[in-house]
Write a protein that holds these residues in place. Structure first.
Motif, mmCIF file in Angstrom:
data_model
loop_
_atom_site.group_PDB
_atom_site.id
_atom_site.type_symbol
_atom_site.label_atom_id
_atom_site.label_comp_id
_atom_site.label_asym_id
_atom_site.label_seq_id
_atom_site.Cartn_x
_atom_site.Cartn_y
_atom_site.Cartn_z
ATOM 1 N N PRO A 8 47.282 45.664 24.808
ATOM 2 C CA PRO A 8 46.029 45.807 25.563
ATOM 3 C C PRO A 8 46.309 46.352 26.958
ATOM 4 C CG PRO A 8 46.694 43.507 25.423
ATOM 5 C CD PRO A 8 47.606 44.262 24.522
ATOM 6 N N PRO A 9 45.293 46.853 27.644
ATOM 7 C CA PRO A 9 45.485 47.342 29.014
ATOM 8 C C PRO A 9 46.055 46.257 29.916
ATOM 9 C CG PRO A 9 43.339 48.005 28.181
ATOM 10 C CD PRO A 9 43.905 47.053 27.181
ATOM 11 N N VAL A 10 46.887 46.674 30.859
ATOM 12 C CA VAL A 10 47.530 45.739 31.785
ATOM 13 C C VAL A 10 46.987 45.984 33.184
ATOM 14 C CG1 VAL A 10 49.722 45.071 32.865
ATOM 15 C CG2 VAL A 10 49.610 45.511 30.397
ATOM 16 N N LEU A 11 46.602 44.900 33.854
ATOM 17 C CA LEU A 11 46.102 44.977 35.217
ATOM 18 C C LEU A 11 47.249 44.724 36.184
ATOM 19 C CD1 LEU A 11 43.534 45.235 37.003
ATOM 20 C CD2 LEU A 11 43.308 42.750 36.833
ATOM 21 N N PHE A 12 47.437 45.633 37.125
ATOM 22 C CA PHE A 12 48.548 45.523 38.066
ATOM 23 C C PHE A 12 48.402 44.295 38.953
ATOM 24 C CE2 PHE A 12 50.141 46.315 42.370
ATOM 25 C CZ PHE A 12 51.485 46.543 42.104
ATOM 26 N N ASP A 13 49.528 43.603 39.182
ATOM 27 C CA ASP A 13 49.601 42.555 40.202
ATOM 28 C C ASP A 13 50.977 42.653 40.858
ATOM 29 O OD1 ASP A 13 51.459 41.335 38.500
ATOM 30 O OD2 ASP A 13 49.975 40.005 37.621
ATOM 31 N N TRP A 14 51.199 41.850 41.893
ATOM 32 C CA TRP A 14 52.433 41.979 42.662
ATOM 33 C C TRP A 14 53.649 41.470 41.896
ATOM 34 C CZ3 TRP A 14 52.226 45.480 45.996
ATOM 35 C CH2 TRP A 14 51.025 45.735 46.671
ATOM 36 N N ALA A 60 37.220 42.855 38.100
ATOM 37 C CA ALA A 60 38.368 43.237 37.275
ATOM 38 C C ALA A 60 37.999 43.321 35.803
ATOM 39 C CB ALA A 60 39.502 42.237 37.486
ATOM 40 N N ASP A 61 37.156 42.398 35.325
ATOM 41 C CA ASP A 61 36.821 42.418 33.899
ATOM 42 C C ASP A 61 36.034 43.677 33.519
ATOM 43 O OD1 ASP A 61 34.608 41.637 35.321
ATOM 44 O OD2 ASP A 61 33.978 40.093 33.907
ATOM 45 N N VAL A 62 35.269 44.220 34.470
ATOM 46 C CA VAL A 62 34.556 45.476 34.211
ATOM 47 C C VAL A 62 35.565 46.616 34.041
ATOM 48 C CG1 VAL A 62 32.915 47.157 35.149
ATOM 49 C CG2 VAL A 62 32.523 44.708 35.487
ATOM 50 N N ALA A 63 36.596 46.622 34.879
ATOM 51 C CA ALA A 63 37.633 47.650 34.759
ATOM 52 C C ALA A 63 38.366 47.527 33.428
ATOM 53 C CB ALA A 63 38.616 47.533 35.926
ATOM 54 N N GLU A 64 38.638 46.302 33.010
ATOM 55 C CA GLU A 64 39.330 46.100 31.725
ATOM 56 C C GLU A 64 38.463 46.562 30.562
ATOM 57 O OE1 GLU A 64 42.271 42.355 32.698
ATOM 58 O OE2 GLU A 64 40.156 41.948 32.306
ATOM 59 N N GLU A 65 37.152 46.343 30.650
ATOM 60 C CA GLU A 65 36.253 46.837 29.599
ATOM 61 C C GLU A 65 36.270 48.364 29.544
ATOM 62 O OE1 GLU A 65 32.413 45.229 30.418
ATOM 63 O OE2 GLU A 65 33.002 43.158 30.008
ATOM 64 N N LEU A 84 52.904 51.539 37.115
ATOM 65 C CA LEU A 84 53.755 50.392 36.761
ATOM 66 C C LEU A 84 53.079 49.517 35.713
ATOM 67 C CD1 LEU A 84 55.088 49.361 40.294
ATOM 68 C CD2 LEU A 84 56.389 50.436 38.451
ATOM 69 N N ALA A 85 51.766 49.322 35.851
ATOM 70 C CA ALA A 85 51.035 48.516 34.867
ATOM 71 C C ALA A 85 51.042 49.202 33.500
ATOM 72 C CB ALA A 85 49.610 48.281 35.353
ATOM 73 N N SER A 98 48.722 53.833 26.075
ATOM 74 C CA SER A 98 49.002 52.680 26.927
ATOM 75 C C SER A 98 48.255 52.886 28.233
ATOM 76 C CB SER A 98 50.506 52.562 27.187
ATOM 77 O OG SER A 98 51.203 52.346 25.974
ATOM 78 N N VAL A 99 47.574 51.825 28.682
ATOM 79 C CA VAL A 99 46.715 51.942 29.859
ATOM 80 C C VAL A 99 47.113 50.901 30.897
ATOM 81 C CG1 VAL A 99 44.352 52.020 30.725
ATOM 82 C CG2 VAL A 99 44.830 52.654 28.347
ATOM 83 N N GLY A 100 47.306 51.367 32.126
ATOM 84 C CA GLY A 100 47.524 50.477 33.259
ATOM 85 C C GLY A 100 46.364 50.616 34.238
ATOM 86 N N ILE A 101 46.005 49.518 34.879
ATOM 87 C CA ILE A 101 44.873 49.508 35.810
ATOM 88 C C ILE A 101 45.349 48.978 37.151
ATOM 89 C CG2 ILE A 101 42.487 48.747 36.163
ATOM 90 C CD1 ILE A 101 42.597 47.754 33.187
ATOM 91 N N ALA A 102 44.924 49.632 38.220
ATOM 92 C CA ALA A 102 45.162 49.124 39.574
ATOM 93 C C ALA A 102 43.829 49.092 40.301
ATOM 94 C CB ALA A 102 46.157 49.997 40.326
#
Length: 279
Positions: free
Chosen positions: A247-253, A179-184, A231-232, A209-213
């Motif tokens: 900052p970018p947001v990582l999707f969670d449930w 996940a940290d690689v995706a956030e980078e 959604l993120a 604005s960036v969302g990551i899944a």
């Protein structure tokens, strides 16, 4: 080295001259009417052949263009949503790479590798409407094309970059380590797009604005992964304060549960208005 030359124009049925059919002789020759007629027949055949080949080539080029624009965005040349989802589907169906057996291992036994992670990034340009209002839609279109080019360069040759419509873009990256690689990566996209761009003599800078899944290659429908990234991104946009993007947001449930709760509340409010239940 030419003693005599006879030339007849090569013309299409519409009268367009596309070349010359020539006969040459190193010796001086007196050409007669039969020579001219024979060369004219050759020129006519050549003209018909050229016209047929030109028509076929034009037809094939039109088919290629139509095929390209069926799968790509006309403004930026990026893939469209259908291609992005198809690539995500392909990543899901592709077998994970297995490591080679350790040297000297007589049984050749290796541990099953963890499933590859696939990252989908959903990017939305903040306050893009003001660009169109200030500079006009022509400049806005140029800026969107520039965003697509920058994203392609930042994502690398193995990623799929798509324009989903308007000022929304998506990037699909297969085989992300963690996940940290995706956030980078997401921070890299933000930094690249934040650099000012000269459009029509004007310097324009943007924030996104960036969302990551993230998902494993074997799980989840492509549409669900893209929806999670969307959604993120919406969460990141809500967290933006003034000119300072979140900052970018990582999707969670938890984000999905909040989205369902918001939709439920909106539906209840609409029904309350219809049923005159407000006091």
């Amino acid at each position: 080295g030419i003693g005599s030359l006879l030339g007849v124009p090569i013309r299409t049925a519409s009268g367009l001259t596309v070349g010359v059919f020539c006969a040459a002789d190193p010796q001086p020759t007196q050409w007669n009417e039969d020579d001219v007629e024979m060369l004219g027949q050759f020129a006519s055949t050549a003209g018909s052949d050229w016209e047929l080949r030109h028509s076929l080539a034009e037809h094939e080029a039109n088919e290629r263009r139509a095929g390209f624009f069926n799968n790509h965005d006309a403004l930026t040349g990026l893939a469209n949503r259908a291609v992005l989802l198809d690539r995500r589907r392909g990543a899901r169906d592709r077998p994970a790479a297995r490591p080679a057996p350790a040297a000297g291992d007589p049984a050749g036994v290796v541990e099953a590798p963890p499933e590859d992670l696939v990252a989908v990034f959903f990017l939305d340009v903040n306050d893009f409407r003001t660009v169109n209002d200030r500079f006009g839609h022509h400049v806005g279109d140029q800026l969107l094309a520039s965003i697509g080019k920058k994203l392609r360069q930042a994502a690398g040759p193995h990623a799929t970059v798509a324009r989903l419509g308007g000022d929304e873009f998506a990037v699909l990256v297969e085989r992300v380590d963690a996940a940290d690689v995706a956030e980078e990566l997401a921070e890299r996209f933000r930094a690249v797009l934040a650099q000012s761009t000269s459009i029509g003599g004007e310097e324009v800078s943007l924030s996104v604005s960036v969302g990551i899944a993230l998902s494993t290659t074997a799980a989840e429908l492509p549409e669900h992964v893209l929806r999670g990234a969307d959604l993120a991104m919406a969460r990141a946009k809500r967290m933006t304060r003034g000119d300072v993007p979140a900052p970018p947001v990582l999707f969670d449930w938890k984000i999905a549960a909040e989205a369902r709760a918001r939709r439920r509340l909106q539906d209840e409010l609409r029904m309350a208005v219809l049923n005159n239940e407000f006091v």
